[in-house]
Design an enzyme around this catalytic site. Structure first.
Site, PDB file in Angstrom:
ATOM      1  N   ARG A   1    -103.294   8.112 -56.132  1.00 49.22           N
ATOM      2  CA  ARG A   1    -102.286   9.134 -55.536  1.00 49.22           C
ATOM      3  C   ARG A   1    -102.774   9.263 -54.149  1.00 49.22           C
ATOM      4  O   ARG A   1    -101.978   9.196 -53.229  1.00 49.22           O
ATOM      5  CB  ARG A   1    -102.592  10.525 -56.308  1.00 49.22           C
ATOM      6  CG  ARG A   1    -101.817  10.361 -57.622  1.00 49.22           C
ATOM      7  CD  ARG A   1    -102.282  11.543 -58.501  1.00 49.22           C
ATOM      8  NE  ARG A   1    -103.811  11.709 -58.639  1.00 49.22           N
ATOM      9  CZ  ARG A   1    -104.467  12.522 -59.465  1.00 49.22           C
ATOM     10  NH1 ARG A   1    -103.922  13.655 -59.787  1.00 49.22           N
ATOM     11  NH2 ARG A   1    -105.876  12.196 -59.798  1.00 49.22           N
TER      12      ARG A   1
ATOM     13  N   ASP B   1    -101.576  12.554 -62.752  1.00 50.59           N
ATOM     14  CA  ASP B   1    -102.485  11.306 -62.487  1.00 50.59           C
ATOM     15  C   ASP B   1    -101.718  10.536 -63.150  1.00 50.59           C
ATOM     16  O   ASP B   1    -101.474  10.275 -64.289  1.00 50.59           O
ATOM     17  CB  ASP B   1    -103.717  11.552 -63.117  1.00 50.59           C
ATOM     18  CG  ASP B   1    -104.736  10.505 -62.952  1.00 50.59           C
ATOM     19  OD1 ASP B   1    -104.279   9.502 -62.664  1.00 50.59           O
ATOM     20  OD2 ASP B   1    -105.872  10.497 -63.220  1.00 50.59           O
TER      21      ASP B   1
ATOM     22  N   CYS C   1    -107.979  12.575 -54.194  1.00 54.96           N
ATOM     23  CA  CYS C   1    -107.625  12.631 -55.548  1.00 54.96           C
ATOM     24  C   CYS C   1    -109.063  12.261 -56.323  1.00 54.96           C
ATOM     25  O   CYS C   1    -110.222  12.556 -55.688  1.00 54.96           O
ATOM     26  CB  CYS C   1    -106.512  11.700 -55.989  1.00 54.96           C
ATOM     27  SG  CYS C   1    -106.907   9.937 -55.674  1.00 54.96           S
TER      28      CYS C   1
HETATM   29  P1  4NP Z   1    -106.537   8.693 -58.824  1.00 58.80           P
HETATM   30  O1  4NP Z   1    -106.169   8.148 -60.223  1.00 58.80           O
HETATM   31  O2  4NP Z   1    -107.272   9.817 -58.912  1.00 58.80           O
HETATM   32  O3  4NP Z   1    -104.909   9.121 -58.279  1.00 58.80           O
HETATM   33  O4  4NP Z   1    -106.861   7.646 -58.148  1.00 58.80           O
HETATM   34  C1  4NP Z   1    -107.243   7.530 -61.054  1.00 58.80           C
HETATM   35  C2  4NP Z   1    -108.054   6.415 -60.657  1.00 58.80           C
HETATM   36  C3  4NP Z   1    -108.939   6.174 -61.659  1.00 58.80           C
HETATM   37  C4  4NP Z   1    -109.358   6.985 -62.613  1.00 58.80           C
HETATM   38  C5  4NP Z   1    -108.743   8.266 -63.053  1.00 58.80           C
HETATM   39  C6  4NP Z   1    -107.712   8.574 -62.089  1.00 58.80           C
HETATM   40  N1  4NP Z   1    -110.418   6.432 -63.589  1.00 58.80           N
HETATM   41  O5  4NP Z   1    -110.665   7.251 -64.391  1.00 58.80           O
HETATM   42  O6  4NP Z   1    -110.783   5.414 -63.271  1.00 58.80           O
END
Ligand code: 4NP
Length: 151
Positions: free
Chosen positions: A15, A122, A9
């Site tokens: 995720r 997300d 991800c």
């Molecule tokens: P992930 O979610 O891609 O599912 O781990 C996110 C975690 C952090 C961020 C964005 C999405 N961020 O912008 O820091």
């Protein structure tokens, strides 16, 4: 050699840690399951507390995981690379060194909605219910991935 699956991800804290934990729970230790983020901002961190809580509610402990950034050598190590959304897909395909590497990359929800190219949303900026929804989607997709791997 063990079959190796990588979940990807953006941050590797929401995720893909859930996807890693869920798929591992459905497979024997003959399979290697890991996860990574296209970005490195959260490298070294535990999964987001909301992911950890959601997993715990469903009987999974994902607190052994630490975030890391995807690297090009992952294309050599892993047999399949499941990405959570179309943005991850674009980012990973840009890094693929050859056609063989590109063929390893799949959108995870195409396992349950073939060719529909649906994103796992997300949940980072939302509430706990978003994480529960993500868990349910990933559980169904991982059930299908595990079923195929065991054939
Ligand atoms: P992930 O979610 O891609 O599912 O781990 C996110 C975690 C952090 C961020 C964005 C999405 N961020 O912008 O820091």
């Amino acid at each position: 050699m063990a079959t190796k699956i990588l979940m990807v991800c953006l941050g590797n804290i929401c995720r893909s840690p859930l996807a890693e934990g869920i798929l591992r729970s459905k497979l024997s230790e003959d399979f290697i399951v890991d996860s990574a983020g296209t970005g490195g901002w959260h490298a070294g961190e535990l999964p987001d507390k909301r992911s950890t809580a959601t997993a715990k509610n469903r009987g999974l402990d994902i607190t052994n995981q630490r975030a890391r950034q995807f690297k090009q050598s992952d294309f050599e190590i892993f047999d399949s690379i499941f990405v959570m959304d179309n943005s991850n897909y674009k980012d990973i395909m840009t890094l693929a060194p050859n056609e063989e590497a590109k063929l390893k990359v799949k959108l995870i929800l195409n396992e349950i909605f073939p060719n529909e190219n649906v994103d796992v949303p997300d949940p980072y900026y939302g509430g706990q219910d978003g994480f529960e929804n993500v868990f349910d989607m990933l559980d169904q997709a991982c059930e299908e991935i595990a079923r195929k791997l065991k054939q």
